[in-house]
Design a protein around this motif. Sequence first.
Motif, PDB file in Angstrom:
ATOM      1  N   THR A   1       0.805  -1.220   0.000  1.00  0.00           N
ATOM      2  CA  THR A   1       0.000   0.000   0.000  1.00  0.00           C
ATOM      3  C   THR A   1       0.835   1.266   0.000  1.00  0.00           C
ATOM      4  O   THR A   1       0.349   2.332  -0.368  1.00  0.00           O
ATOM      5  CB  THR A   1      -0.920   0.014   1.222  1.00  0.00           C
ATOM      6  N   SER A   2       2.084   1.162   0.435  1.00  0.00           N
ATOM      7  CA  SER A   2       2.927   2.361   0.492  1.00  0.00           C
ATOM      8  C   SER A   2       4.379   1.958   0.340  1.00  0.00           C
ATOM      9  O   SER A   2       4.881   1.106   1.076  1.00  0.00           O
ATOM     10  CB  SER A   2       2.730   3.102   1.824  1.00  0.00           C
ATOM     11  N   VAL A   3       5.063   2.553  -0.634  1.00  0.00           N
ATOM     12  CA  VAL A   3       6.488   2.328  -0.835  1.00  0.00           C
ATOM     13  C   VAL A   3       7.056   3.493  -1.641  1.00  0.00           C
ATOM     14  O   VAL A   3       6.395   4.035  -2.537  1.00  0.00           O
ATOM     15  CB  VAL A   3       6.745   0.994  -1.579  1.00  0.00           C
ATOM     16  N   LYS A   4       8.254   3.922  -1.273  1.00  0.00           N
ATOM     17  CA  LYS A   4       8.930   4.967  -2.038  1.00  0.00           C
ATOM     18  C   LYS A   4       9.638   4.333  -3.225  1.00  0.00           C
ATOM     19  O   LYS A   4      10.416   3.405  -3.066  1.00  0.00           O
ATOM     20  CB  LYS A   4       9.950   5.702  -1.167  1.00  0.00           C
ATOM     21  N   ARG A   5       9.322   4.845  -4.405  1.00  0.00           N
ATOM     22  CA  ARG A   5       9.957   4.294  -5.601  1.00  0.00           C
ATOM     23  C   ARG A   5      11.442   4.613  -5.646  1.00  0.00           C
ATOM     24  O   ARG A   5      12.231   3.847  -6.178  1.00  0.00           O
ATOM     25  CB  ARG A   5       9.267   4.834  -6.855  1.00  0.00           C
ATOM     26  N   ARG A   6      11.810   5.753  -5.085  1.00  0.00           N
ATOM     27  CA  ARG A   6      13.215   6.160  -5.057  1.00  0.00           C
ATOM     28  C   ARG A   6      13.541   6.743  -3.689  1.00  0.00           C
ATOM     29  O   ARG A   6      12.741   7.452  -3.092  1.00  0.00           O
ATOM     30  CB  ARG A   6      13.532   7.200  -6.139  1.00  0.00           C
ATOM     31  N   THR A   7      14.716   6.422  -3.190  1.00  0.00           N
ATOM     32  CA  THR A   7      15.219   7.014  -1.959  1.00  0.00           C
ATOM     33  C   THR A   7      16.728   7.151  -2.087  1.00  0.00           C
ATOM     34  O   THR A   7      17.345   6.543  -2.968  1.00  0.00           O
ATOM     35  CB  THR A   7      14.850   6.151  -0.740  1.00  0.00           C
TER      36      THR A   7
ATOM     37  N   GLY B   1      28.191   6.359   3.902  1.00  0.00           N
ATOM     38  CA  GLY B   1      28.586   6.350   5.298  1.00  0.00           C
ATOM     39  C   GLY B   1      27.421   6.510   6.251  1.00  0.00           C
ATOM     40  O   GLY B   1      27.558   6.213   7.439  1.00  0.00           O
ATOM     41  N   GLU B   2      26.266   6.973   5.745  1.00  0.00           N
ATOM     42  CA  GLU B   2      25.098   7.121   6.602  1.00  0.00           C
ATOM     43  C   GLU B   2      24.255   5.840   6.567  1.00  0.00           C
ATOM     44  O   GLU B   2      24.652   4.833   5.978  1.00  0.00           O
ATOM     45  CB  GLU B   2      24.273   8.328   6.149  1.00  0.00           C
ATOM     46  N   THR B   3      23.071   5.898   7.212  1.00  0.00           N
ATOM     47  CA  THR B   3      22.169   4.741   7.244  1.00  0.00           C
ATOM     48  C   THR B   3      20.995   4.984   6.303  1.00  0.00           C
ATOM     49  O   THR B   3      20.334   6.018   6.364  1.00  0.00           O
ATOM     50  CB  THR B   3      21.642   4.501   8.669  1.00  0.00           C
ATOM     51  N   ALA B   4      20.766   4.022   5.420  1.00  0.00           N
ATOM     52  CA  ALA B   4      19.642   4.101   4.478  1.00  0.00           C
ATOM     53  C   ALA B   4      18.448   3.341   5.049  1.00  0.00           C
ATOM     54  O   ALA B   4      18.610   2.260   5.637  1.00  0.00           O
ATOM     55  CB  ALA B   4      20.036   3.526   3.127  1.00  0.00           C
ATOM     56  N   VAL B   5      17.236   3.910   4.890  1.00  0.00           N
ATOM     57  CA  VAL B   5      15.998   3.300   5.386  1.00  0.00           C
ATOM     58  C   VAL B   5      15.066   3.074   4.197  1.00  0.00           C
ATOM     59  O   VAL B   5      14.711   4.013   3.481  1.00  0.00           O
ATOM     60  CB  VAL B   5      15.316   4.194   6.441  1.00  0.00           C
ATOM     61  N   ILE B   6      14.670   1.816   3.992  1.00  0.00           N
ATOM     62  CA  ILE B   6      13.730   1.460   2.926  1.00  0.00           C
ATOM     63  C   ILE B   6      12.520   0.804   3.589  1.00  0.00           C
ATOM     64  O   ILE B   6      12.659  -0.214   4.275  1.00  0.00           O
ATOM     65  CB  ILE B   6      14.374   0.509   1.903  1.00  0.00           C
TER      66      ILE B   6
ATOM     67  N   GLY C   1      21.386   0.431  -5.764  1.00  0.00           N
ATOM     68  CA  GLY C   1      20.721  -0.524  -6.645  1.00  0.00           C
ATOM     69  C   GLY C   1      19.233  -0.574  -6.358  1.00  0.00           C
ATOM     70  O   GLY C   1      18.660   0.290  -5.681  1.00  0.00           O
ATOM     71  N   ASN C   2      18.580  -1.607  -6.879  1.00  0.00           N
ATOM     72  CA  ASN C   2      17.134  -1.790  -6.741  1.00  0.00           C
ATOM     73  C   ASN C   2      16.860  -2.826  -5.655  1.00  0.00           C
ATOM     74  O   ASN C   2      17.342  -3.970  -5.725  1.00  0.00           O
ATOM     75  CB  ASN C   2      16.518  -2.245  -8.063  1.00  0.00           C
ATOM     76  N   TYR C   3      16.069  -2.431  -4.665  1.00  0.00           N
ATOM     77  CA  TYR C   3      15.733  -3.306  -3.543  1.00  0.00           C
ATOM     78  C   TYR C   3      14.279  -3.744  -3.681  1.00  0.00           C
ATOM     79  O   TYR C   3      13.367  -2.920  -3.787  1.00  0.00           O
ATOM     80  CB  TYR C   3      15.968  -2.591  -2.217  1.00  0.00           C
TER      81      TYR C   3
ATOM     82  N   ALA D   1      14.355   2.052  -5.576  1.00  0.00           N
ATOM     83  CA  ALA D   1      15.703   2.315  -6.096  1.00  0.00           C
ATOM     84  C   ALA D   1      16.454   3.175  -5.083  1.00  0.00           C
ATOM     85  O   ALA D   1      16.017   4.269  -4.744  1.00  0.00           O
ATOM     86  CB  ALA D   1      15.634   3.016  -7.449  1.00  0.00           C
ATOM     87  N   LEU D   2      17.587   2.644  -4.604  1.00  0.00           N
ATOM     88  CA  LEU D   2      18.418   3.376  -3.641  1.00  0.00           C
ATOM     89  C   LEU D   2      19.575   4.034  -4.378  1.00  0.00           C
ATOM     90  O   LEU D   2      20.320   3.370  -5.106  1.00  0.00           O
ATOM     91  CB  LEU D   2      18.964   2.433  -2.571  1.00  0.00           C
ATOM     92  N   THR D   3      19.722   5.342  -4.195  1.00  0.00           N
ATOM     93  CA  THR D   3      20.840   6.094  -4.761  1.00  0.00           C
ATOM     94  C   THR D   3      21.771   6.500  -3.623  1.00  0.00           C
ATOM     95  O   THR D   3      21.333   7.085  -2.641  1.00  0.00           O
ATOM     96  CB  THR D   3      20.350   7.350  -5.495  1.00  0.00           C
TER      97      THR D   3
END
Length: 723
Positions: free
Chosen positions: A221-227, A232-237, A291-293, A309-311
């Motif tokens: 129901t909810s997802v970010k297509r790109r983040t 060096g930081e923390t990515a949240v998907i 890449g693509n998660y 997609a994580l950049t």
Amino acid sequence: MAPKFLTIIVWMLLTLDLVFLMDVPKLHIFGFPEGVELGGSVQILCNLNKGSLPVKFSWTKDGMPISEKEGIETGIFNDRSSILVIQSVSYVNMGNYTCVVRNDKGSDSHTAQLIIPAPPFWKEQPKDTEAVHGQSASLHCGIGGYPRPKITWKKAYGTQSKDFLVVHNEYKKTILENGTLVIDSLKEADEGVYTCEAENGVGEGIQATVRLSVHAPPTVTSVKRRTSAKRGETAVIECEITGEQPLLVSWEKDGTKLTMPFTRFETYEEANGKGVKATLLISNVQRRDQGNYLCSVQNDYGSVKDVTALTVQEPPESPSDVKVISVNSRSAQVIWGAPSGISTSIKQFVIMFWKNSKVSGKLHQVSLTSTETSTLLRDLQPGNEYTVQLLAENDVGRGDPSDPVTFETKEEEPEAPPVDVEVEAADSHTLQISWKPPPTDTWNGQLKGYHVGYKVEGSASQLAYETVIKTNLREEKTLLRNLRPSTRYSVAVNAFNSAGDGPASEEIVTSTLNGDPPQSPEVKVKNVSQTSVTIMWSPRVNSDASVEQYVLEYVDTDQNKQEFHAPGSHKEYCIEGLESGQRYSIRVAAYNMFGRGDFSPSLVVITEGNARVPGYEPIVHETPFYFRLYFVIPVVASVTVILCVIVVAWACLKRAHYIEGRKAQLYVSYQQRLTYVPPSEISRDSRAVDAAYDIPWDVPNGGGSMGRDRSSYVKLKQGQNYV
């Protein structure tokens, strides 16, 4: 034959006439009687109205052959009739019955319908049904009866499921002719209790209640297509999912499943009223994490996938396709393409280049705008190899440099002459020239060699040249031969490479000698003990000038060199103070007024004793030394067989342990007896006057033509034996 043939023809004609005379069969119209009751019996006749015999009858029900299992019998009543009998009529016997008659001319048929008034009855009773959200569901209501019953579907509403609303044919809902209710694109609202009712005016109606259960497959129901995240930081998907529990969540990156625990990766799920919120955490984000998660969810009723997609915000990729073109001797053009991959805007390019040399070359850096795709490298040195790399820079920082590209500038002629040029007379016909290469940074390429020019001093003729191929030695040498005796020559040297000749050194004037230095003497070992070696030599006369002195040189195992001088009248010398069981290399050279001659071939002598030289293995020669005369002792007659065996064994041991390599003569001491092994080849030393030579023995102060300092005499070493 003729009568029989005519009989056959007549028979055939009669048969044809009979066929042509036959009539097509035609049936009487028939039907079932009215008032047929359930459980009663009924029969009908199918009669031939006209048509030629013989005929054949057959029956079908609703287009299918009649089966005895249905309680129906058929048979031939007479030649022109067929009968159908139903002993006990039931609802299954209702239908259309067809009688077919055939003869050779054709066929005819007639159909009669058996109708039994009956209240509605169940052919297929409705059942509870389960279906999946978004798909279709069919609620069956198979009802029989005559007249055809009217079927009505109702759906309960409210919490008590006692109130019903009629279901009509509308969007997504269809009631088929056979009574089946079809609901397309199911939603949660379609779930509930349904009732099927049927009536036809005969007897009482019937109804059945069923439940439709709609199961929910997973839905994102909810997802970010790109983040994005900085390196060096923390990515949240995050991935929010609804659907029927239990929900199984898994993650993939670029098609590869992430199996937890995974380095720097962490996942967790948080349940809510409608589903699950799944989160993927990536700590210390690196470039390779971009890449693509894929968030993949499944339950018992389906599965769903969604991609984020994580950049990674980081310094840009390396410039692509870096090439060096238009290379000259002092410049080269570099071209490149924009970096690949996802990165923030490039602020500038930085080009780095340096000269490849044994000593680290100076690094040059030049900043360029982000729109440039080429630049010209200037102030390069000719004939040198350079390496160039590029990197891009953005707000995050500088990216990795491109792969190094190596190129070589074109050569130019050397800029400087050879240095430390020295010219010495080797003999009356030869000059020895030595020099060192020009400074490396003036070569302008790779030196191929040198041109040594010479001519008689004051001569108007051009210089004659000899080519010397460059070696890797620190000092180059060559000999100019076949010159005139006692003649002054001008000599100059220049270096050359593939581009041409460099400047010549200053001319040096040197005269050849009036005569030649002496040849090397013939040297032999006279005696060897534990601490001394006595050698003797014989001069070789090849010059008008007499030998003024001899220089004796010996080298021990550790390459320590010692020199002694002896007057020209001496032919023998005793070297004392040596170590026992050690190896020494000895050679002798002679001096006359024209200089020092070549050294004799080296003699290798091993003093008496048991000391063993590490790493030294003597050469084994073909002729065993125990066959030589010096080994034959006066007491041969008293030598026993046992002593001979010992001597032979000892000889074999010496043969295995005393090896002299290649160019030297070998002397081995054994109880004051000497073995002499001739040299395999003779090497020739330089004819240059030895630097260690100090003063000739018998030349007056300042005399002679060698140009050496002779202000004093060399004293004999105290304690030495001279003959």
